[in-house]
Design an enzyme around this catalytic site. Sequence first.
Site, PDB file in Angstrom:
ATOM      1  NE  ARG A  91    -148.178  52.086  76.365  1.00 22.87           N
ATOM      2  CZ  ARG A  91    -147.709  50.915  76.821  1.00 22.87           C
ATOM      3  NH1 ARG A  91    -146.441  50.786  77.179  1.00 22.87           N
ATOM      4  NH2 ARG A  91    -148.515  49.879  76.886  1.00 22.87           N
ATOM      5  CG  ASP A 107    -148.401  50.696  73.285  1.00 27.32           C
ATOM      6  OD1 ASP A 107    -149.585  50.316  73.373  1.00 27.32           O
ATOM      7  OD2 ASP A 107    -147.441  50.035  73.736  1.00 27.32           O
ATOM      8  CG  HIS A 134    -149.919  47.127  72.615  1.00 24.56           C
ATOM      9  ND1 HIS A 134    -150.085  47.839  73.780  1.00 24.56           N
ATOM     10  CD2 HIS A 134    -149.732  45.841  72.985  1.00 24.56           C
ATOM     11  CE1 HIS A 134    -149.981  47.016  74.820  1.00 24.56           C
ATOM     12  NE2 HIS A 134    -149.776  45.795  74.367  1.00 24.56           N
ATOM     13  CG  ASP A 186    -146.883  43.618  73.311  1.00 22.48           C
ATOM     14  OD1 ASP A 186    -146.798  44.049  72.145  1.00 22.48           O
ATOM     15  OD2 ASP A 186    -147.044  44.363  74.297  1.00 22.48           O
ATOM     16  CD  GLU A 187    -149.593  43.334  77.283  1.00 22.66           C
ATOM     17  OE1 GLU A 187    -149.483  43.066  78.483  1.00 22.66           O
ATOM     18  OE2 GLU A 187    -149.453  44.489  76.845  1.00 22.66           O
ATOM     19  CD1 TRP A 194    -143.286  39.771  76.597  1.00 22.82           C
ATOM     20  CD2 TRP A 194    -144.034  40.623  78.516  1.00 22.82           C
ATOM     21  NE1 TRP A 194    -144.644  39.903  76.477  1.00 22.82           N
ATOM     22  CE2 TRP A 194    -145.137  40.435  77.649  1.00 22.82           C
ATOM     23  CE3 TRP A 194    -144.284  41.163  79.787  1.00 22.82           C
ATOM     24  CZ2 TRP A 194    -146.452  40.746  78.010  1.00 22.82           C
ATOM     25  CZ3 TRP A 194    -145.589  41.477  80.139  1.00 22.82           C
ATOM     26  CH2 TRP A 194    -146.656  41.257  79.261  1.00 22.82           C
ATOM     27  CE1 TYR A 241    -140.163  43.550  81.050  1.00 29.52           C
ATOM     28  CE2 TYR A 241    -142.376  44.429  81.349  1.00 29.52           C
ATOM     29  CZ  TYR A 241    -141.455  43.750  80.581  1.00 29.52           C
ATOM     30  OH  TYR A 241    -141.810  43.265  79.355  1.00 29.52           O
ATOM     31  CG  ASP A 297    -142.474  49.300  84.103  1.00 28.91           C
ATOM     32  OD1 ASP A 297    -141.613  48.381  84.061  1.00 28.91           O
ATOM     33  OD2 ASP A 297    -143.670  49.116  83.803  1.00 28.91           O
ATOM     34  CD1 TRP A 305    -142.136  47.835  80.405  1.00 29.26           C
ATOM     35  CD2 TRP A 305    -142.874  48.632  78.452  1.00 29.26           C
ATOM     36  NE1 TRP A 305    -141.957  46.853  79.457  1.00 29.26           N
ATOM     37  CE2 TRP A 305    -142.406  47.316  78.247  1.00 29.26           C
ATOM     38  CE3 TRP A 305    -143.386  49.334  77.362  1.00 29.26           C
ATOM     39  CZ2 TRP A 305    -142.433  46.686  77.007  1.00 29.26           C
ATOM     40  CZ3 TRP A 305    -143.418  48.712  76.121  1.00 29.26           C
ATOM     41  CH2 TRP A 305    -142.948  47.411  75.950  1.00 29.26           C
ATOM     42  CB  THR A 306    -142.465  55.847  79.731  1.00 25.45           C
ATOM     43  OG1 THR A 306    -143.117  55.771  78.453  1.00 25.45           O
ATOM     44  CG2 THR A 306    -140.985  55.548  79.592  1.00 25.45           C
ATOM     45  CD  GLU A 307    -147.271  51.567  80.832  1.00 28.74           C
ATOM     46  OE1 GLU A 307    -146.059  51.701  81.110  1.00 28.74           O
ATOM     47  OE2 GLU A 307    -147.756  50.494  80.435  1.00 28.74           O
TER      48      GLU A 307
HETATM   49  C1  TNX Z   1    -146.497  44.875  79.548  1.00 27.89           C
HETATM   50  S1  TNX Z   1    -143.931  43.915  78.170  1.00 27.89           S
HETATM   51  C2  TNX Z   1    -146.350  45.400  78.282  1.00 27.89           C
HETATM   52  C3  TNX Z   1    -146.251  46.874  78.110  1.00 27.89           C
HETATM   53  C4  TNX Z   1    -146.482  47.611  79.406  1.00 27.89           C
HETATM   54  C5  TNX Z   1    -145.759  46.917  80.540  1.00 27.89           C
HETATM   55  C6  TNX Z   1    -145.897  47.620  81.848  1.00 27.89           C
HETATM   56  C7  TNX Z   1    -144.919  44.000  77.012  1.00 27.89           C
HETATM   57  C8  TNX Z   1    -144.518  43.338  75.816  1.00 27.89           C
HETATM   58  N1  TNX Z   1    -146.106  44.637  77.166  1.00 27.89           N
HETATM   59  O1  TNX Z   1    -147.155  47.290  77.117  1.00 27.89           O
HETATM   60  O2  TNX Z   1    -146.013  48.918  79.262  1.00 27.89           O
HETATM   61  O3  TNX Z   1    -146.264  45.591  80.670  1.00 27.89           O
HETATM   62  O4  TNX Z   1    -145.036  47.095  82.806  1.00 27.89           O
END
Ligand code: TNX
Length: 510
Positions: A144, A173, A244, A305-306, A372, A397, A399, A447-449
């Site tokens: 990020r 990402d 991502h 993830d996600e 997580w 976390y 951040d 995390w560095t957003e």
């Molecule tokens: C979730 S933790 C994410 C990251 C984000 C973070 C922000 C994870 C596996 N995915 O992509 O940066 O939350 O807190």
Amino acid sequence: MNEPVTSLIPLPRAVTSSAGAFRLETATSLSADPGTEAVSGWLRAALGPATGCLLSPGEGGIRMRLDPDLPAEGYLLDVAPAGVHIAGGSAAGVFYGAQTLRQLLPPAALRGAAISAGPWEIPAHRIADEPRFAWRGVLLDVARHFMPVSDVLRFIDLAAFHKLNVLHLHLTDDQGWRIEVPGLPRLTEVASWRSTSMLGSRGHERYDGRPHGGYYTTDDLREIVAFAAARHITVVPEVDMPGHMQAAIAAYPELGNGFAGPVRTAWGISEHVLNVGPAALDFCRAVLDHVCDVFPGELIGIGGDECPTTEWRDSPSARERISAEGLAGPHELQPWFTARLAEHLASRGRRLFGWDEILAGGAPPGAVVAAWRGREPTTHAVRAGHQVVACPDIAVYLDYRQSDDPGEPTPVGTRLTLADVFAFDPVPAGLSVSEAALVLGGQANVWTEHLESARRVDYQAFPRLCAFAETVWGPPERDFAGFSARLPAHLARLDALGVGYRPLTGPRPW
Ligand code: TNX
């Protein structure tokens, strides 16, 4: 007992005091028995500039040696007026003993240049110490916001100062790709850069609207790995896939499902994911091959993830894959894909490391899971027979905001105070002994957003990372009042190291 000995962080297992003190002087020598030479070189370089004590090889001052009867990462540190003796179960144990020695000296010994002539005195005592967990990790998100190599090395030094031993490096990402891969030039020409757009905010997400970018060359990565290894830190690289991945798809649109846009400029989750066809798999294998060449550790992170399945519902290549593999639908594509990556890594003698989403549909055998999404996935992972690293967002976390004060510079996430982080235990309640043995340890994630510089990372990470270090090094019974009493003396060490931590009194007016 005296102040340095009673203010160590993380707290050692057992400390006994005795009479007198050891004085480090210009003539003090350092002898390193076989297997401890590298640690002695590191300690010389760490102490020399600020103390003027060069610690030339010789008998009678500080002695380092291995003792196979000690636990692998454990150490015995004996400080007597006549000399200092550090014994470790391995070089790592000796290294942790030497880190403790650094904390025992006056903070000025931690500076980069001499501002004091000493005396460099350590009261006599004996410390017996060893960690509770084998995985004492911290994640740094350099995707990020890119961090120059020098900032990454400094972060590694600070992690090692707190006896952490894993750096999980989040290298790619949606918003940026940070590694050079031979034969794939558009990754660094295109995927490593994002342009201005999306000023403003959505919900708690704030976009900075700034162009940004950067990447690590192969030599940069090798330097990071070697610097970490010298501090007994394993770098676990992560290339996040199949979600991502928007930055890589922006560079090579054939990897996607028809998306032809730029590297993502908003935070949050992109729905533009890999198409998991043969070409995308070949791409992932090529990237992982390079990552395996550069990072010698057994575990290789593939993220996982996600990953939204929206695009897979309509994509011809996803449909083709679903029917060719006899899958029940788009939701089975990710587990299928992850299994192929695990096979590829296994063929190179490595193991797959992924976020807890890889448990859905069954993670590949031998995969290590980073749990997580709260506490439950840690339990889920061990009950599915996987080793797991606990890093629940609600506990570690970094951040996330440190208080509800409106002045917190990154008011995201749920509130996570120093006391909250200190209360973390990697092993969730209710596990059997054999299940608990699968919990390798814990990891704090940065995390560095919203952290665009090393200064902002310092602010979010410290002093909460000090509290975290104690949760993975020290025993399960911990005392926050005791930690709080030790912290001011430790913050003086962080001052000497130039760390821009969040003051205990409240946020800085940024
Ligand atoms: C979730 S933790 C994410 C990251 C984000 C973070 C922000 C994870 C596996 N995915 O992509 O940066 O939350 O807190």
